[in-house]
Motif scaffolding. Structure first.
Motif, PDB file in Angstrom:
ATOM      1  N   THR A   1      52.302 -27.023  24.470  1.00 12.54           N
ATOM      2  CA  THR A   1      52.086 -25.622  24.175  1.00 12.54           C
ATOM      3  C   THR A   1      53.236 -25.086  23.181  1.00 12.54           C
ATOM      4  O   THR A   1      54.341 -25.601  23.156  1.00 12.54           O
ATOM      5  N   PRO A   2      52.849 -24.249  22.256  1.00 15.68           N
ATOM      6  CA  PRO A   2      54.057 -23.717  21.599  1.00 15.68           C
ATOM      7  C   PRO A   2      55.147 -23.059  22.558  1.00 15.68           C
ATOM      8  O   PRO A   2      54.881 -22.369  23.740  1.00 15.68           O
ATOM      9  N   LEU A   3      56.487 -22.861  21.985  1.00 14.50           N
ATOM     10  CA  LEU A   3      57.428 -22.421  23.147  1.00 14.50           C
ATOM     11  C   LEU A   3      57.033 -20.787  23.445  1.00 14.50           C
ATOM     12  O   LEU A   3      57.778 -20.548  24.317  1.00 14.50           O
TER      13      LEU A   3
ATOM     14  N   VAL B   1      54.499 -19.171  24.594  1.00 11.19           N
ATOM     15  CA  VAL B   1      53.775 -18.929  25.819  1.00 11.19           C
ATOM     16  C   VAL B   1      54.503 -18.967  26.836  1.00 11.19           C
ATOM     17  O   VAL B   1      55.819 -19.313  26.870  1.00 11.19           O
ATOM     18  N   GLU B   2      53.963 -18.415  27.992  1.00  9.93           N
ATOM     19  CA  GLU B   2      54.737 -18.214  29.131  1.00  9.93           C
ATOM     20  C   GLU B   2      54.952 -19.765  29.867  1.00  9.93           C
ATOM     21  O   GLU B   2      53.935 -20.505  29.763  1.00  9.93           O
TER      22      GLU B   2
ATOM     23  N   ASP C   1      47.499 -25.055  21.747  1.00  8.50           N
ATOM     24  CA  ASP C   1      48.027 -23.959  21.375  1.00  8.50           C
ATOM     25  C   ASP C   1      46.784 -22.471  21.232  1.00  8.50           C
ATOM     26  O   ASP C   1      46.001 -22.563  20.373  1.00  8.50           O
TER      27      ASP C   1
ATOM     28  N   TYR D   1      50.418 -28.049  18.186  1.00  4.06           N
ATOM     29  CA  TYR D   1      50.551 -28.462  19.408  1.00  4.06           C
ATOM     30  C   TYR D   1      49.081 -28.580  20.020  1.00  4.06           C
ATOM     31  O   TYR D   1      47.936 -27.512  19.646  1.00  4.06           O
TER      32      TYR D   1
ATOM     33  N   PRO E   1      56.214 -22.794  28.623  1.00  2.00           N
ATOM     34  CA  PRO E   1      55.863 -23.888  27.521  1.00  2.00           C
ATOM     35  C   PRO E   1      56.267 -25.132  28.279  1.00  2.00           C
ATOM     36  O   PRO E   1      57.148 -25.454  29.055  1.00  2.00           O
ATOM     37  N   GLU E   2      55.453 -26.117  27.901  1.00  2.00           N
ATOM     38  CA  GLU E   2      55.321 -27.467  28.247  1.00  2.00           C
ATOM     39  C   GLU E   2      55.333 -28.320  27.061  1.00  2.00           C
ATOM     40  O   GLU E   2      54.609 -27.982  26.021  1.00  2.00           O
TER      41      GLU E   2
ATOM     42  N   TYR F   1      62.374 -26.747  25.499  1.00  2.00           N
ATOM     43  CA  TYR F   1      61.726 -26.646  26.733  1.00  2.00           C
ATOM     44  C   TYR F   1      62.629 -26.669  27.979  1.00  2.00           C
ATOM     45  O   TYR F   1      62.405 -27.643  28.431  1.00  2.00           O
TER      46      TYR F   1
END
Length: 295
Positions: free
Chosen positions: A168-170, A172-173, A114, A111, A175-176, A215
């Protein structure tokens, strides 16, 4: 309005001594367009200890190593005779476009944003190196330096999405996968006067453990954006097999999803040849119907 033939596939791993003859099968179908939907090369493949380029190994490369290895892999794939002939055919008719996925972006499940990675991975430098080499070899972007963009054919608008650079990774707050700017771009370009809309991404909507539907907030917006858009197809790659799914009442998926993956790669990612794939798909569109021929 004349018919349109679009060939698409994904996932090609160059190996010396293994001719990629499936590209010649595509050439024989004489498509108007060829769409490559990611993993045009493999920076990593398979698991340790079965592979010398095991999944995640490019994280350990220096930026210079990463650039040299990626350039070499592109050069080898682009010089493969069957692929090279098809590329010349498609470029002569301005019919070559594509996106990327994790293995030609960096490494398995990579990602672009990341923040869980340590600084010694040099994510930003490798991410930008990969994007530069994508543009150099693919030479098909509609709005550099971005990978995402669109192309209008006589019958269809084809929208290309980048599910790596802005992702972004899943874990994280909030995620996108595509990011806000790309989602806004998609919203703006769903309005057009072509008969069909084709949306192309490296990932699938629903298949495999890594897909867009996970996502949830962004996928919900995607479903809202395409609601009411007629004659829309999503084309994806990634999973080393072909698949077809029709729209479901619960919105999973919200549209027709056609996957073509594994043009010349092993299905399981192991160093054995018993499961080598030759998968590609030909779409034939006219004003009244879409024909899907999966190989």
């Amino acid at each position: 309005m004349s018919a349109l033939k679009i060939a698409f596939t994904s996932c090609a791993r160059y190996k010396p001594g293994q001719p990629q003859t499936a590209w010649s099968d595509i050439a024989a179908a004489d498509p108007d367009y060829l769409l490559l939907l990611g993993d045009q090369i493999y920076m990593d493949f398979g698991l340790w200890p079965f592979s010398s380029e095991y999944q995640g190994k490019p994280k350990k490369y220096s930026v210079e190593q990463f650039a040299a290895i990626m350039r070499r892999k592109y050069a080898l794939q682009w010089s493969e005779p069957h692929f090279s002939r098809l590329m010349a055919q498609m470029r002569a008719r301005n019919g070559f476009f594509g996106v990327w996925d994790d293995h030609d972006f960096g490494w398995n499940n990579a990602y672009g944003h990341d923040q869980t990675l340590s600084a010694d991975v040099h994510l930003a430098e490798k991410r930008d190196t990969a994007r530069g080499l994508f543009h150099e070899f693919m030479d098909c972007a509609t709005q550099p330096p971005e990978i995402f963009g669109f192309h209008d054919t006589t019958l269809a608008r084809i929208i290309f999405l980048d599910n790596r650079y802005h992702a972004t990774p899943l874990a994280v707050e909030n995620p996108e996968l595509m990011g806000r700017r790309q989602m806004d771009y998609l919203a703006a370009h769903l309005q057009h006067d072509r008969h069909y809309t084709l949306i192309c991404g490296g990932l699938t909507l629903m298949h495999s453990a890594e897909n867009w539907s996970r996502y949830t907030a962004e996928f919900a917006r995607f479903k809202q954006l395409i609601a009411g858009v007629e004659r829309l197809l999503y084309l994806g790659g990634d999973i080393h097999k072909n698949a077809f799914t029709g729209p479901a009442a619960d919105g999973r998926p919200p549209c027709y999803e056609i996957i073509s993956s594994g043009l010349c790669v092993n299905y399981l990612g192991l160093p054995f040849e018993f499961d080598r794939r030759r998968n590609w798909t030909l779409l034939e569109l006219d004003a009244s119907q879409v024909r899907i021929d999966q190989h």
